[in-house]
Design an enzyme around this catalytic site. Sequence first.
Site, PDB file in Angstrom:
ATOM      1  N   SER A 192      -5.348  -4.152  -2.319  1.00  0.00           N
ATOM      2  CA  SER A 192      -4.368  -3.062  -2.210  1.00  0.00           C
ATOM      3  C   SER A 192      -2.914  -3.528  -2.215  1.00  0.00           C
ATOM      4  O   SER A 192      -2.015  -2.721  -2.024  1.00  0.00           O
ATOM      5  CB  SER A 192      -4.633  -2.270  -0.930  1.00  0.00           C
ATOM      6  OG  SER A 192      -4.565  -3.136   0.173  1.00  0.00           O
ATOM      7  N   THR A 216      -1.244  -0.704   2.153  1.00  0.00           N
ATOM      8  CA  THR A 216       0.069  -1.331   2.071  1.00  0.00           C
ATOM      9  C   THR A 216       0.322  -2.292   3.227  1.00  0.00           C
ATOM     10  O   THR A 216      -0.077  -2.008   4.352  1.00  0.00           O
ATOM     11  CB  THR A 216       1.113  -0.197   2.205  1.00  0.00           C
ATOM     12  OG1 THR A 216       0.865   0.734   1.171  1.00  0.00           O
ATOM     13  CG2 THR A 216       2.526  -0.718   2.150  1.00  0.00           C
ATOM     14  N   THR A 264       2.950  -2.939  -1.960  1.00  0.00           N
ATOM     15  CA  THR A 264       1.641  -2.314  -2.187  1.00  0.00           C
ATOM     16  C   THR A 264       1.315  -2.233  -3.677  1.00  0.00           C
ATOM     17  O   THR A 264       2.225  -2.286  -4.522  1.00  0.00           O
ATOM     18  CB  THR A 264       1.645  -0.876  -1.615  1.00  0.00           C
ATOM     19  OG1 THR A 264       0.323  -0.341  -1.627  1.00  0.00           O
ATOM     20  CG2 THR A 264       2.542   0.062  -2.410  1.00  0.00           C
ATOM     21  N   ARG A 323       2.798   6.670 -11.281  1.00  0.00           N
ATOM     22  CA  ARG A 323       2.910   7.235  -9.929  1.00  0.00           C
ATOM     23  C   ARG A 323       3.552   6.203  -8.994  1.00  0.00           C
ATOM     24  O   ARG A 323       3.191   5.042  -8.971  1.00  0.00           O
ATOM     25  CB  ARG A 323       1.531   7.619  -9.411  1.00  0.00           C
ATOM     26  CG  ARG A 323       1.504   8.203  -7.987  1.00  0.00           C
ATOM     27  CD  ARG A 323       1.241   7.153  -6.940  1.00  0.00           C
ATOM     28  NE  ARG A 323       1.135   7.704  -5.584  1.00  0.00           N
ATOM     29  CZ  ARG A 323       1.090   6.969  -4.482  1.00  0.00           C
ATOM     30  NH1 ARG A 323       1.135   5.644  -4.569  1.00  0.00           N
ATOM     31  NH2 ARG A 323       0.998   7.519  -3.298  1.00  0.00           N
ATOM     32  N   THR A 378       2.297   3.418   6.201  1.00  0.00           N
ATOM     33  CA  THR A 378       1.184   3.207   5.279  1.00  0.00           C
ATOM     34  C   THR A 378       0.421   4.517   5.168  1.00  0.00           C
ATOM     35  O   THR A 378       0.553   5.393   6.016  1.00  0.00           O
ATOM     36  CB  THR A 378       0.269   2.062   5.763  1.00  0.00           C
ATOM     37  OG1 THR A 378      -0.781   1.865   4.813  1.00  0.00           O
ATOM     38  CG2 THR A 378      -0.345   2.355   7.122  1.00  0.00           C
ATOM     39  N   GLY A 379      -0.369   4.640   4.108  1.00  0.00           N
ATOM     40  CA  GLY A 379      -1.137   5.864   3.914  1.00  0.00           C
ATOM     41  C   GLY A 379      -0.634   6.649   2.714  1.00  0.00           C
ATOM     42  O   GLY A 379      -0.011   6.068   1.825  1.00  0.00           O
TER      43      GLY A 379
HETATM   44  N1  ASP Z   1       1.624   4.143   0.984  1.00  0.00           N
HETATM   45  C1  ASP Z   1       1.049   3.610  -0.215  1.00  0.00           C
HETATM   46  C2  ASP Z   1       1.300   4.538  -1.351  1.00  0.00           C
HETATM   47  O1  ASP Z   1       1.315   5.731  -1.164  1.00  0.00           O
HETATM   48  C3  ASP Z   1      -0.396   3.330  -0.183  1.00  0.00           C
HETATM   49  C4  ASP Z   1      -1.038   3.145   1.136  1.00  0.00           C
HETATM   50  O2  ASP Z   1      -0.449   2.656   2.078  1.00  0.00           O
HETATM   51  O3  ASP Z   1      -2.201   3.499   1.230  1.00  0.00           O
HETATM   52  O4  ASP Z   1       1.426   4.058  -2.456  1.00  0.00           O
END
Ligand code: ASP
Length: 328
Positions: free
Chosen positions: A83, A185, A203, A213, A236-237
């Site tokens: 990731s 991330t 990330t 994107r 993150t997320g």
């Molecule tokens: N925040 C990151 C994104 O939206 C991915 C993640 O942390 O899951 O690209």
Amino acid sequence: MKTRRDFLKTAAVAGAGLAFTGVKADTKHTLPNKINKPIVLSTWRFGIEANVAAWEVLSQNGRALDAVEAGVKIPEGDPKERSVGYGGRPDRDGRVTLDACIMDELANIGSVACLEHIKHPISVARAVMEKTPHVMLVGEGALDFALTQGFKKENLLVPDSEKEWKEWLKKSEYSPKANIENHDTIGMIAMDVNGNLSGACTTSGMAFKMHGRVGDSPIIGAGLYVDNEIGAATATGHGEEVIRIAGAHLVVELMRQGKSPQQACEEAVQRIIKLTKLRNKNLIDIQVGFIALNKAGEYGSYCIQGGFNYAVYDATGNRLIDAPFYLK
Ligand code: ASP
């Protein structure tokens, strides 16, 4: 025309309003005698190893900026991490596109988005910060710049990620995932022995995303924010949800209002929850986690769903902490 006097009158009324609502108009913060520094925090279990690299710098009185760059380069360079950086999952066209940003104690900032073929996007982000008059480069422009700076062009799609992508192609169901497999991330924030803060965030974004994107991670104020008077935060997320509330900046501003890092993270997550409900979206489909650090060296974290953890390294050692969460 408004005179200076009118302006001062309005400001006084606004100030009184702030006092009435309990929000401190005074932004002066008194620090405890003993500040917990140096200290570094980073997202997820790979934060443990990343913190070790950051601590190497911090424990030798190095700059927080150098520490966070060195730290996040560990998962970036690890082909087993699906990731971040090299080995990251590709987009739905099979292209590994990376996002990263960095910020120091003087509000110097640098960022790259949708960058392909470069193993360490965080170092390209730092080069954008230090070697250009700009703060963000994207796509081919970011790659061209990286090549002029001596970064090597590499294939970042490792066989295991390619296999997963080919498997995904069979159904091609478009549902980008975050936090399902407990690795996303890396966001890292640190305070050095001089009490200066910096942060880095990097990330490969959502697996099998649309080409082009971009999430929150390379966006200063969303995935990362540092204010050397107040504190630092990273996220993150689901980047879309973090961007919606300018997440990391919000967390820092809440700390400025007197909230602890823990309270600030909780309030920012609550803001996402409220907006998700308002928009009739399902909370169960969303994960967002924040981590935050203030100038006293206090820290906190909060997320929507269980499963998010973060690593903290300070004088008492390096440990992984499960973040408290909303959805029980
Ligand atoms: N925040 C990151 C994104 O939206 C991915 C993640 O942390 O899951 O690209």
